[in-house]
Scaffold this motif. Sequence first.
Motif, mmCIF file in Angstrom:
data_model
loop_
_atom_site.group_PDB
_atom_site.id
_atom_site.type_symbol
_atom_site.label_atom_id
_atom_site.label_comp_id
_atom_site.label_asym_id
_atom_site.label_seq_id
_atom_site.Cartn_x
_atom_site.Cartn_y
_atom_site.Cartn_z
ATOM 1 N N GLU A 1 39.759 51.410 42.605
ATOM 2 C CA GLU A 1 40.875 52.244 42.144
ATOM 3 C C GLU A 1 42.160 51.584 42.624
ATOM 4 O O GLU A 1 42.431 51.517 43.828
ATOM 5 C CB GLU A 1 40.757 53.650 42.721
ATOM 6 C CG GLU A 1 41.824 54.611 42.257
ATOM 7 C CD GLU A 1 41.513 55.255 40.909
ATOM 8 O OE1 GLU A 1 42.436 55.835 40.310
ATOM 9 O OE2 GLU A 1 40.356 55.174 40.458
ATOM 10 N N LEU A 2 42.937 51.051 41.690
ATOM 11 C CA LEU A 2 44.175 50.377 42.054
ATOM 12 C C LEU A 2 45.329 51.363 42.173
ATOM 13 O O LEU A 2 45.531 52.204 41.295
ATOM 14 C CB LEU A 2 44.528 49.328 41.002
ATOM 15 C CG LEU A 2 43.583 48.126 40.879
ATOM 16 C CD1 LEU A 2 44.072 47.205 39.774
ATOM 17 C CD2 LEU A 2 43.471 47.386 42.185
ATOM 18 N N LYS A 3 46.070 51.245 43.252
ATOM 19 C CA LYS A 3 47.289 52.018 43.462
ATOM 20 C C LYS A 3 48.432 51.005 43.614
ATOM 21 O O LYS A 3 48.928 50.749 44.704
ATOM 22 C CB LYS A 3 47.168 52.914 44.694
ATOM 23 C CG LYS A 3 46.027 53.918 44.631
ATOM 24 C CD LYS A 3 46.256 54.953 43.542
ATOM 25 C CE LYS A 3 45.143 55.984 43.517
ATOM 26 N NZ LYS A 3 45.347 57.003 42.457
ATOM 27 N N VAL B 1 39.794 51.652 47.360
ATOM 28 C CA VAL B 1 41.135 52.063 46.931
ATOM 29 C C VAL B 1 42.124 51.080 47.529
ATOM 30 O O VAL B 1 42.218 50.942 48.756
ATOM 31 C CB VAL B 1 41.461 53.496 47.392
ATOM 32 C CG1 VAL B 1 42.870 53.898 46.932
ATOM 33 C CG2 VAL B 1 40.424 54.482 46.858
ATOM 34 N N GLY B 2 42.851 50.361 46.677
ATOM 35 C CA GLY B 2 43.736 49.327 47.193
ATOM 36 C C GLY B 2 45.004 49.194 46.388
ATOM 37 O O GLY B 2 45.199 49.844 45.363
ATOM 38 N N SER B 3 45.884 48.325 46.875
ATOM 39 C CA SER B 3 47.145 48.048 46.209
ATOM 40 C C SER B 3 47.261 46.549 45.973
ATOM 41 O O SER B 3 46.512 45.763 46.537
ATOM 42 C CB SER B 3 48.326 48.530 47.058
ATOM 43 O OG SER B 3 48.331 47.859 48.297
ATOM 44 N N ARG B 4 48.195 46.148 45.156
ATOM 45 C CA ARG B 4 48.362 44.731 44.853
ATOM 46 C C ARG B 4 49.289 44.069 45.858
ATOM 47 O O ARG B 4 50.431 44.438 46.002
ATOM 48 C CB ARG B 4 48.930 44.555 43.444
ATOM 49 C CG ARG B 4 49.059 43.083 43.029
ATOM 50 C CD ARG B 4 49.485 42.980 41.586
ATOM 51 N NE ARG B 4 50.788 43.577 41.378
ATOM 52 C CZ ARG B 4 51.255 43.910 40.178
ATOM 53 N NH1 ARG B 4 50.505 43.743 39.114
ATOM 54 N NH2 ARG B 4 52.457 44.440 40.056
ATOM 55 N N SER B 5 48.789 43.045 46.541
ATOM 56 C CA SER B 5 49.618 42.264 47.451
ATOM 57 C C SER B 5 50.117 41.000 46.770
ATOM 58 O O SER B 5 51.212 40.532 47.032
ATOM 59 C CB SER B 5 48.824 41.888 48.701
ATOM 60 O OG SER B 5 48.408 43.035 49.384
ATOM 61 N N SER B 6 49.286 40.415 45.911
ATOM 62 C CA SER B 6 49.613 39.224 45.163
ATOM 63 C C SER B 6 48.602 39.142 44.047
ATOM 64 O O SER B 6 47.957 40.142 43.723
ATOM 65 C CB SER B 6 49.588 37.993 46.078
ATOM 66 O OG SER B 6 50.014 36.849 45.392
#
Length: 258
Positions: free
Chosen positions: A103-105, A66-71
Amino acid sequence: MTARSAARPRLVLGLVLLAMLAPGLALAEDQPGSCNVPAYLLASDSALPKVADALKAGRPLDILVVGSRSSTIMTADATAYPWRMQSALQEKLAAATINVAVELKVKKTAEEAVAGFAKMMEERKPVLVIWQTGTFDATRSVDPDEFRDAVDEGVTLMQKAGADVILMNLQYSPRTETMISSAPYLDNLRVVAQKHDVPLFDRFAIMREWNEKGEFDLFSPSPGIDLAKRVHDCIGRALSSFVIDAARINPGELRIQR
């Protein structure tokens, strides 16, 4: 196209959870491809019992990142760290079946991400969740206590759903450390990890170690996809070692899966 292969381009385009936070990334010329990480950063006092049970019983190890977009990395191949971790785990655990999903957050605080966790866990049913969080909260200066409460709630939900959990903290970037106050978020992630007895993958310390030792120059103004891929590969390999250590397993004793 399988669901996993369809997810890979979205991951690589939307999920760079590490060294690309800085405008550029360079690898020190005297240590090409080095992935040196001090042993203490790949060891955990907290265990992954459900991972161990699945592997010992010959069941597939289903991992959800489960992660988020940094770049972004403008490439469609499977070079982001979740897939490098999967490859490394499969190599080390030859008798096991390793499945990784993402799973993108995107652009969500921990509190916003947690709102969808119950449904996510019901649909995905992972054995292990690796939750990368804190970067977006830090950039938005979210109240650290609110961040801690959200992470606490998220870990509780994932554990109640029957999964082991690894928390992954922020990226390290010498270019942004004077602009973003990372310490409160790093500290609160550690507090939650200790409260729930879950391993904390200290990405921040690992990347800082690489920068200080000159293995990766995270301050370089020269960006490059190939260089970013190398960092992802190193993080993926480090995570694979971290998972195996926390699971307390001997790969040679695993049952061959049919």
